[in-house]
Motif scaffolding. Structure first.
Motif, PDB file in Angstrom:
ATOM      1  N   CYS A 196      -3.400   3.583  15.499  1.00 12.05           N
ATOM      2  CA  CYS A 196      -3.669   2.314  14.823  1.00 12.05           C
ATOM      3  C   CYS A 196      -3.091   1.159  15.634  1.00 12.05           C
ATOM      4  CB  CYS A 196      -3.054   2.298  13.424  1.00 12.05           C
ATOM      5  SG  CYS A 196      -3.591   3.665  12.369  1.00 12.05           S
ATOM      6  N   THR A 209      -1.382   5.385   7.040  1.00 10.06           N
ATOM      7  CA  THR A 209      -1.512   6.224   8.233  1.00 10.06           C
ATOM      8  C   THR A 209      -0.269   6.125   9.115  1.00 10.06           C
ATOM      9  OG1 THR A 209      -3.912   5.960   8.209  1.00 10.06           O
ATOM     10  CG2 THR A 209      -2.915   6.667  10.283  1.00 10.06           C
ATOM     11  N   PRO A 223       0.813  -1.227   0.000  1.00 13.35           N
ATOM     12  CA  PRO A 223       0.000   0.000   0.000  1.00 13.35           C
ATOM     13  C   PRO A 223       0.840   1.268   0.000  1.00 13.35           C
ATOM     14  CG  PRO A 223      -0.124  -1.146   2.118  1.00 13.35           C
ATOM     15  CD  PRO A 223       0.541  -2.088   1.162  1.00 13.35           C
ATOM     16  N   PRO A 261      -2.538  -4.262   9.747  1.00 13.31           N
ATOM     17  CA  PRO A 261      -3.446  -4.459   8.620  1.00 13.31           C
ATOM     18  C   PRO A 261      -3.113  -3.485   7.490  1.00 13.31           C
ATOM     19  CG  PRO A 261      -4.663  -4.413  10.683  1.00 13.31           C
ATOM     20  CD  PRO A 261      -3.263  -4.002  11.005  1.00 13.31           C
ATOM     21  N   VAL A 262      -3.232  -3.943   6.262  1.00 18.91           N
ATOM     22  CA  VAL A 262      -2.800  -3.124   5.128  1.00 18.91           C
ATOM     23  C   VAL A 262      -3.523  -1.779   5.076  1.00 18.91           C
ATOM     24  CG1 VAL A 262      -2.055  -5.057   3.684  1.00 18.91           C
ATOM     25  CG2 VAL A 262      -4.437  -4.328   3.616  1.00 18.91           C
ATOM     26  N   GLU A 263      -4.757  -1.727   5.601  1.00 20.89           N
ATOM     27  CA  GLU A 263      -5.527  -0.497   5.460  1.00 20.89           C
ATOM     28  C   GLU A 263      -5.017   0.644   6.349  1.00 20.89           C
ATOM     29  OE1 GLU A 263      -7.996  -3.134   8.300  1.00 20.89           O
ATOM     30  OE2 GLU A 263      -6.726  -3.378   6.515  1.00 20.89           O
ATOM     31  N   VAL A 264      -4.164   0.349   7.322  1.00 18.32           N
ATOM     32  CA  VAL A 264      -3.633   1.426   8.167  1.00 18.32           C
ATOM     33  C   VAL A 264      -2.174   1.724   7.861  1.00 18.32           C
ATOM     34  CG1 VAL A 264      -5.265   0.851  10.001  1.00 18.32           C
ATOM     35  CG2 VAL A 264      -2.933  -0.070  10.090  1.00 18.32           C
ATOM     36  N   SER A 313      -2.656  -9.748   3.907  1.00 15.64           N
ATOM     37  CA  SER A 313      -3.499  -8.941   4.787  1.00 15.64           C
ATOM     38  C   SER A 313      -2.701  -8.041   5.721  1.00 15.64           C
ATOM     39  CB  SER A 313      -4.404  -9.844   5.624  1.00 15.64           C
ATOM     40  OG  SER A 313      -3.657 -10.613   6.540  1.00 15.64           O
TER      41      SER A 313
END
Length: 809
Positions: free
Chosen positions: A617, A643, A424, A637-640, A576
């Protein structure tokens, strides 16, 4: 057909040289209840039109040893079976026509010496004396391997088949396998038009048909067909039966004698894929329509090298499809997707050279459940998710084909089919000047360009173009802090009632410890060889988090899953979780600015794992290092990931971005081992200096314990050591180690240490009568580098921070 047996111990599919070699060697091992099935006639796939050159030297000692087995077998096979093989040990020449190629050839000569292979460096005139028909105006030098040679592919295959029959193996032609039978994830047998054969094991050596056949049972074999052409001339005056084989890589061509004429071909930079929509039904004993226009790109260079070619008659331009792979190495081993299904395929037009040794290795793998030695460069488990997509495999394979004769630059990256798998943070890192490399489809930052620099690799046989940039990152890790995106790490989750006991049975280190403990451990085979090298965090009573190298994802998952016992569940969670490694003496200060958690040594000691908060996070922080400094791997997790990244890179004192090439220079200074280079199935923890990581003081049993105990009691015959040389010396690995003037081994890895200011290599010192610490340290050492010897110093301790004060913070 009435004599097809209803049962067999093993069924070999495919009657080319590799299948016949496997059958021959299984017979020799006593597996006489083996059946070989060939859909048409023996050799009718691609073996019959192979050129038949047999060269031995590869960059791996074990693959060189495997090819040496081919030569040893071919020398005696005719006498054993009474069938001609066409084998001639007429030697092999390799030319160099520029300074970089000459350096490469001299390094190849050193590699040959390291592996015990005779190879001589020649002047242009000496090379011409061996090959009088060639011009040498542009030749800088040449290498000569007297034990290389050539064979007749069809004859040698028929001789192997006869040898197999003599051992009791049964061979059936015109007997296609219509279905492979699987039950509960295991091989049960094969179906043919003439009946079903129940069997324990299937060995698929079906050449370019292997990928489609294996796919019917869920096994991925990444190979595709590519057109490969060579020309056969009429007799040419001066061509004698003793003429060595000749490789002229700067002109992309190879040559051999045949019936007084020449066979010559090449590897073009614009190869042509074949059978993109599938191999035609019934294709056998067939070649393709010659493409003279495509072949014409070789002609001027070929005639300039061998002027007699301009007036020679042409018997045939042979265009035959061959199976090639994405990395130019062949494919061996038991499929990770299906127990007792073995593969031997994808031989990249050197199946004749490999056939004898590959058949031996695969037969032993089938018969004994493990290969005779470490075969990682050709192991089917080196592939991963990207290689399930045929378009990706074909694109990458065509690049590998085109590079067959180009200079193999140190640390050279493949360029095709990229980018594919991206962290990411890819866009952020690219904007920051990242020059990316690739492993198992993952884009990974290798180094970062500074102001006024271009993020482009510039390769060299001396110090490469990124040397100074990596030096900056290296020094930042030692003096301040670096942030490295290591999202590509392979990550597994193990859960279940029996997780602790099952994992402790296969881990050499003790992982059954308190929650939050972090264990660096190896997993061993029964001989004590290191099959996996990884980090394991205990997250709960029944939960473990396992981290290993990017390229070992398939291999390590397969090893762990096949050896687990009890009520457990192993899952691959690589995609993930993102990973940011924050390393360096100021890493605690930086992390503390963005985390309310206590990161002190008392609260968060080395070798522990904690869930902490970073920039709001949840992050799993592992206090571990592969660079030899205070630091944490931050798994999230990849989504953070963005950030956390943006927070860590904000404000004064932010870390410096670094890449994988800095990791390599840093780990060499600390003496950290790399699996696949310094350690592997042929090396034990005792030999590798890792006995401290093995739970020998406990009463806990584990795979390999007896072998380790025996070595601790009786001693070892090789030991890993670190060597340093003058900073002007370029060490890459495979340089020969001399102790008191005697060859004792070779470097398994090499590079440069920017803190110690020296060239560094690691390698095993070997001696048949045993190797102790005193033996290693009492010797006087030299390294052979590009065929020249240079003085070297040896140590068994890390060159940097040997007491680990920096790591402990």
């Amino acid at each position: 057909m009435t004599d097809l047996p209803s049962t067999a111990r093993a069924v070999v599919i495919g009657g080319g040289i590799v299948g016949c070699s496997v059958a021959y060697h299984l017979g020799k091992l006593g597996w006489t209840d083996t059946v070989l099935l060939e859909r048409k006639k023996l050799t009718s796939g691609t073996t019959f039109h192979a050129a038949g050159l047999v060269g031995q030297l590869r960059t791996s000692a074990n693959i060189t040893q495997l090819l040496g087995h081919s030569v040893a077998l071919y020398r005696t096979l005719e006498a054993e079976t009474g069938l001609q093989t066409g084998w001639k040990m007429n030697g092999g020449l390799r030319l160099a026509c520029n300074a970089d190629r000459w350096t490469e050839v001299k390094r190849q000569a050193t590699t040959a010496h390291s592996f015990g292979l005779e190879m001589h460096l020649l002047t242009p005139k000496e090379a011409q004396d061996l090959w009088p028909l060639m011009t040498i105006d542009d030749v800088v030098g040449a290498a000569y391997l007297p034990t290389d040679g050539q064979a007749n592919p069809s004859d040698i295959t028929q001789s192997l088949a006869k040898g197999a029959r003599m051992a009791g193996v049964r061979i059936f032609e015109d007997t296609p396998v219509t279905r492979i039978l699987v039950e509960d994830g295991r091989i049960k047998g094969v179906e043919t038009p003439f009946g079903t054969i129940a069997c324990e094991k299937v060995v698929c050596c079906a050449g370019q048909w292997t990928r489609d056949l294996a796919a019917t049972v869920g096994v991925n074999v990444p190979l595709v067909s590519v057109e490969h052409q060579y020309m056969i001339t009429e007799r040419i005056e001066g061509v004698t039966p003793t003429l060595p084989t000749l490789r002229d890589p700067d002109r992309r061509t190879y040559w051999k004698e045949e019936v007084g004429g020449l066979v010559w071909g090449g590897y073009e930079p614009n190869p042509k894929p074949w059978a993109v929509k599938g191999i035609p039904e019934g294709f056998h004993f067939e070649t393709l329509t010659p493409d003279f226009d495509h072949y014409a790109q070789f002609m001027d260079d070929a005639i300039a090298r061998v002027p007699a070619l301009a007036h020679a008659g042409v018997k045939q331009l042979l265009n035959g499809p061959e199976s090639f792979t994405p990395d130019g190495n062949f494919i061996l081993g038991e499929a990770p997707e299906l127990r007792n299904f073995y593969v031997g395929a994808g031989f990249n037009a050197f199946g004749i050279a490999s056939g004898g040794g590959a058949g031996m290795a695969l037969a032993e793998w089938v018969a004994k459940g493990e290969p005779p030695f470490d075969l990682w460069p050709v192991d089917i488990r080196r592939f991963g998710p990207p290689h399930r997509v045929t378009d990706y495999v074909r694109t990458r394979t065509l690049e590998a084909y085109a590079k067959h004769y180009t200079i193999a630059w140190p640390a050279e990256e493949m360029r095709s089919a990229r980018p594919l798998r991206r962290s990411p943070l890819y866009a952020h890192l690219k904007a920051a000047g990242a020059c990316f490399g690739e492993k198992l489809g993952w884009e990974r930052p290798n180094w970062f360009a500074g102001p006024g620099e271009e993020a482009v690799d510039r390769y060299s046989m001396a110090r490469p173009g990124w040397h100074e940039a990596v030096g900056r990152e290296h020094r930042a890790a030692r003096e301040h802090a670096v942030l490295i995106d290591q999202t590509s790490f392979a990550k597994f989750r193990l859960t279940g009632r029996d997780a602790a006991g099952a994992l402790n049975r296969i881990a050499a280190g003790n992982v059954d410890r308190a929650e939050g403990s972090l264990t660096y451990t190896q997993m061993l085979n029964a001989k004590g060889g290191i099959e996996c090298d990884l980090t394991i965090a205990r997250l709960g009573p029944r939960e473990f988090y396992i981290v290993t190298g990017t390229g070992f994802a398939t291999h390590d998952f397969d090893w762990i899953s096949r050896n687990l016992q009890g009520e457990v569940h192993l899952s691959d969670i690589t995609s993930s979780m993102a990973v940011l490694s924050l390393m360096g003496p100021t890493s605690r200060e930086i992390l503390s600015r963005h985390s309310p958690d206590d990161l002190s040594n008392a609260a968060f000691p080395f070798g522990t794992a904690r869930w902490i908060s970073v920039a709001g996070c949840a992050v799993l922080a592992l206090r571990v290092t592969y660079v030899g400094e205070l630091g944490w791997e931050l798994h999230m997790p990849v989504e953070v990931a963005v950030t956390v990244y943006e927070a860590l890179m904000s404000g004064e004192g932010a870390p410096v971005l670094a890449g994988y090439r800095a990791i390599e220079t840093l780990r060499l200074e600390k003496g950290y081992r790399a699996w696949g280079a310094d350690i592997g199935p042929d090396h034990t923890p005792v030999e590798a200096g890792l006995a401290w990581a093995v739970k020998m003081k406990t009463g806990i049993d584990f795979i390999g314990r007896q072998a380790v105990a025996a070595q601790l009691a009786e001693g070892v015959k090789k030991r890993l050591a670190t060597f340093t040389a003058d900073p002007s010396v370029v060490l890459l690995g495979r340089e020969t180690i001399y102790r008191n003037g005697q060859r004792v081994g070779w470097l398994s890895s090499g590079g440069y240490g920017h803190t110690v200011g020296k060239s560094i290599g690691m390698g095993y010192v070997r001696h048949p009568d045993g190797v102790t610490e005193d033996f290693v340290l009492s010797g006087s050492y030299e390294l052979e580098v590009a065929s020249e010897r240079v003085p070297a110093q040896v140590t068994l301790a890390p060159l940097y921070d040997p007491l680990n004060h920096r790591v402990k913070g």
